[in-house]
Design an enzyme around this catalytic site. Structure first.
Site, PDB file in Angstrom:
ATOM      1  N   ARG A 122      20.514  40.372  40.859  1.00 43.16           N
ATOM      2  CA  ARG A 122      19.671  38.805  39.915  1.00 43.16           C
ATOM      3  C   ARG A 122      20.119  37.466  40.815  1.00 43.16           C
ATOM      4  O   ARG A 122      20.811  38.105  42.256  1.00 43.16           O
ATOM      5  CB  ARG A 122      20.437  38.346  38.943  1.00 43.16           C
ATOM      6  N   LYS A 177      28.986  50.334  38.848  1.00 39.91           N
ATOM      7  CA  LYS A 177      30.255  50.164  40.699  1.00 39.91           C
ATOM      8  C   LYS A 177      30.095  51.602  41.300  1.00 39.91           C
ATOM      9  O   LYS A 177      30.060  51.559  41.885  1.00 39.91           O
ATOM     10  CB  LYS A 177      31.373  49.856  40.196  1.00 39.91           C
ATOM     11  N   HIS A 229      40.058  36.173  40.114  1.00 39.59           N
ATOM     12  CA  HIS A 229      39.401  36.847  40.610  1.00 39.59           C
ATOM     13  C   HIS A 229      38.084  36.813  40.125  1.00 39.59           C
ATOM     14  O   HIS A 229      36.878  37.261  40.498  1.00 39.59           O
ATOM     15  CB  HIS A 229      39.800  38.928  40.162  1.00 39.59           C
ATOM     16  N   GLU A 281      40.483  51.878  43.313  1.00 47.75           N
ATOM     17  CA  GLU A 281      40.804  51.408  45.001  1.00 47.75           C
ATOM     18  C   GLU A 281      41.689  50.951  45.314  1.00 47.75           C
ATOM     19  O   GLU A 281      42.561  50.495  44.846  1.00 47.75           O
ATOM     20  CB  GLU A 281      39.780  49.754  44.760  1.00 47.75           C
TER      21      GLU A 281
HETATM   22  P1  ADP Z   1      33.742  42.075  39.063  1.00 42.56           P
HETATM   23  O1  ADP Z   1      32.294  42.234  39.227  1.00 42.56           O
HETATM   24  O2  ADP Z   1      34.235  42.095  37.941  1.00 42.56           O
HETATM   25  O3  ADP Z   1      33.800  40.831  39.680  1.00 42.56           O
HETATM   26  P2  ADP Z   1      33.852  42.456  41.669  1.00 42.56           P
HETATM   27  O4  ADP Z   1      34.367  43.941  42.346  1.00 42.56           O
HETATM   28  O5  ADP Z   1      33.330  41.851  42.363  1.00 42.56           O
HETATM   29  O6  ADP Z   1      34.444  42.465  40.361  1.00 42.56           O
HETATM   30  O7  ADP Z   1      35.789  41.831  42.316  1.00 42.56           O
HETATM   31  C1  ADP Z   1      35.599  40.740  42.177  1.00 42.56           C
HETATM   32  C2  ADP Z   1      36.490  39.476  43.173  1.00 42.56           C
HETATM   33  O8  ADP Z   1      38.378  40.743  42.636  1.00 42.56           O
HETATM   34  C3  ADP Z   1      36.751  40.162  44.010  1.00 42.56           C
HETATM   35  O9  ADP Z   1      35.881  39.030  45.206  1.00 42.56           O
HETATM   36  C4  ADP Z   1      37.505  39.896  45.028  1.00 42.56           C
HETATM   37  O10 ADP Z   1      38.857  39.363  44.853  1.00 42.56           O
HETATM   38  C5  ADP Z   1      39.129  41.332  44.012  1.00 42.56           C
HETATM   39  N1  ADP Z   1      38.784  42.642  44.527  1.00 42.56           N
HETATM   40  C6  ADP Z   1      37.573  43.347  44.333  1.00 42.56           C
HETATM   41  N2  ADP Z   1      38.117  44.334  44.846  1.00 42.56           N
HETATM   42  C7  ADP Z   1      39.113  44.106  45.730  1.00 42.56           C
HETATM   43  C8  ADP Z   1      39.801  45.273  46.687  1.00 42.56           C
HETATM   44  N3  ADP Z   1      39.558  46.706  46.442  1.00 42.56           N
HETATM   45  N4  ADP Z   1      40.923  44.625  46.949  1.00 42.56           N
HETATM   46  C9  ADP Z   1      42.007  43.614  46.163  1.00 42.56           C
HETATM   47  N5  ADP Z   1      40.345  42.375  45.842  1.00 42.56           N
HETATM   48  C10 ADP Z   1      39.695  43.206  45.230  1.00 42.56           C
END
Ligand code: ADP
Length: 499
Positions: A295, A119, A238, A203
């Site tokens: 993927r 990431k 999440h 973030e």
């Molecule tokens: P993972 O790869 O573990 O699934 P992601 O980065 O794709 O993690 O984030 C998963 C979820 O977490 C997002 O869909 C959102 O709901 C929440 N999320 C991620 N980053 C943020 C952010 N900066 N602010 C608010 N929610 C976030």
């Protein structure tokens, strides 16, 4: 490595194996499935033309065992490996091992996986090409005091994430400066355990954001296409539970900018195969790059339904080195599709996985509905694996019709023996705010009173049944063999009462 694919080994378990087999059969490709001993009664363990028992009794010794998978591929004459999603699908070492063994890895080259799988790295790349990323820190300095200072600069609430993360692991929301140190510690140890990599980034934690992602597809000839977007904002912990395409209420110019941003990334990195570029939208409608998944995605059926394309077929053709047979102008979005993930989990107990033996399990066969199923009656949902039982996706001429059709399908799905989120999913689908397209990742929290209300007694259940009857398709529900399923616990009684 490319060339005509004759036999595909599917290195995964559950519904996605059956899904991939279906396309291989349609293409005249032989399939090999693998299964751990405790999965021997699951549909995927008998779905292939050849089905191989994996030696070992841990995840690392079975589904994640690269050496054993290579060995099985050789013995069964497989010339390609499809990794599905999860497991080894985003493991660059796995892709490399396949190529080294002379096998075709159905996915992007290892170098692309490692570049986008991190990431922090992918964020740096986006910044360098002018794709907006969520404000935060994704540098190399991992010193706790330094990171705590960065958190203050970003401004609370802050979200700590694992660079190697996935599945929400290693994620912590921090509201106050004094909590940063302990959150860093626990996130780091969770990330080390889950991914063998404790690198963290931070973030700005956005308030009530939407998660909207773009399906992308590229071939080895420099073609980069998008297959529109999916809204995956309905999440718990999440993690997505309802996904749809197109995203409701998205302005046309935003949609266009979103596709442009996604294609800017794929063309810049020379992407190959199916991928998903995930974005997060703030409450003003500005979007930021979140991550890229290199993927096939769990929720790919909704994209297939609105485009009429078979993403697994396209993956295989790209892996064979073929040029994508379609151009951007050929890809049309028609109608609307919504998918719900049916989990063995206890929604009332914080969506805790609820493993156990399935005394009954049946999903309906309905026009315009796809049930991607990983289970059957009389098998056990093990605590060792993800408790997703099936995905149910419904197509409609518009969003309302797709949602109605999904409700109907969920109503006719029958699970006995384990607690599921089926009723909860239906509560979301009948919620007025959902119907209005007012979705965000905070949706479940925001509407918790209505969503968690006692199902057998409350008005929403009546409303649900009313909505269902209004469709004019009310079929008498089947009594659950063996009784005691959550189906008869509320739906059957309510439906009977309504007539
Ligand atoms: P993972 O790869 O573990 O699934 P992601 O980065 O794709 O993690 O984030 C998963 C979820 O977490 C997002 O869909 C959102 O709901 C929440 N999320 C991620 N980053 C943020 C952010 N900066 N602010 C608010 N929610 C976030």
């Amino acid at each position: 490595m490319s060339g005509m694919i004759r036999t595909v080994l599917i290195a995964n378990r559950g519904e996605i194996v059956c899904r991939i087999v279906a396309t291989c059969r349609a293409m005249g490709i032989r399939t090999v499935t693998v299964f751990a001993a405790d999965d021997r009664d699951l549909p995927h363990a008998m779905a292939g033309d050849v089905n191989c028992l994996l030696a070992g009794d841990t995840l690392a010794a079975t589904y994640l065992n690269i050496a054993q998978l290579v060995d099985i591929a050789k013995k069964t004459g497989a010339d390609a490996i499809h990794p599905g999603y999860g497991f080894l699908s985003e493991n660059a070492g796995f892709a490399e091992a396949m190529t080294n063994a002379g096998l075709i890895f159905i996915g992007p080259p290892a170098s692309v996986i490692s570049r986008m799988g991190d990431k922090a790295e992918s964020r740096k790349l986006c910044e360098s090409i002018g794709v907006p990323v969520v404000p935060g820190y994704h540098g190399d300095n991992q010193d706790a005091t330094f990171l705590a200072k960065q958190a203050v600069t970003i401004g609370f609430p802050v979200l700590i994430k694992a660079a190697a993360g996935g599945g929400g692991k290693g994620m912590r929301v921090v509201e106050r400066e004094q909590d940063v140190a302990s959150a860093l510690l626990s996130a780091r140890s969770e990330a080390e355990n889950a991914f063998g990599n404790g690198h963290l980034l931070m973030e700005k934690y956005l308030v009530k954001p939407r998660h909207i992602e773009v399906q992308v597809f590229s071939d080895t000839h420099g073609t980069h296409l998008h297959l529109f977007e999916r809204d995956c904002s309905i999440q718990r912990r999440h993690q997505k539970i309802i996904e749809e395409s197109p995203a409701p209420g998205l302005a046309e110019d935003t949609r266009k900018r979103l596709y442009e941003a996604a294609l800017k990334i794929t063309s810049h990195i020379g992407y190959v195969g199916a991928g998903t570029v995930e974005f997060i939208f703030d409450s003003r409608g500005e979007f930021y790059f979140l991550e890229m998944n290199t993927r096939l995605q769990v929720e790919h059926p909704v994209t297939e339904m609105v485009t009429g394309l078979d993403l697994v077929r396209m993956q295989i053709e790209v892996a064979e080195g073929k040029k994508l047979a379609i151009t951007q102008a050929d890809i049309k979005l028609k109608g609307h599709a919504v998918e719900a993930r049916l989990y063995a989990e206890d929604t009332a107990k914080g969506f805790l996985p609820a493993p156990g033996k399935l005394t009954h399990f049946s999903l309906p066969h309905l026009p315009g509905v796809r049930c991607e199923n990983g289970y059957r009656s009389d098998v056990t949902v093990s605590s060792r694996y993800d408790p997703m039982l099936a995905k149910i996706a419904a197509y409609g001429a518009n969003r309302h019709e797709a949602v109605q059709s999904l409700l109907n399908a969920l109503l006719q799905s029958c699970v006995g023996g384990v607690v599921t989120n089926r009723a909860f999913l239906m509560q979301v689908l009948i919620n007025d705010a959902f119907a209005d397209g007012k979705v965000s990742t905070d949706f479940i929290n925001e509407h918790k009173d209505a969503l968690f209300a006692s199902l057998p007694a409350d008005d929403d259940t009546a409303k649900l049944i009313a909505a269902y009857l209004l469709m004019g398709k009310a079929a008498a529900p089947q009594e659950t063999p063996g009784g005691g399923s959550e189906y008869s616990a509320w739906t059957h009684d309510k439906l009977a009462g309504f007539r």
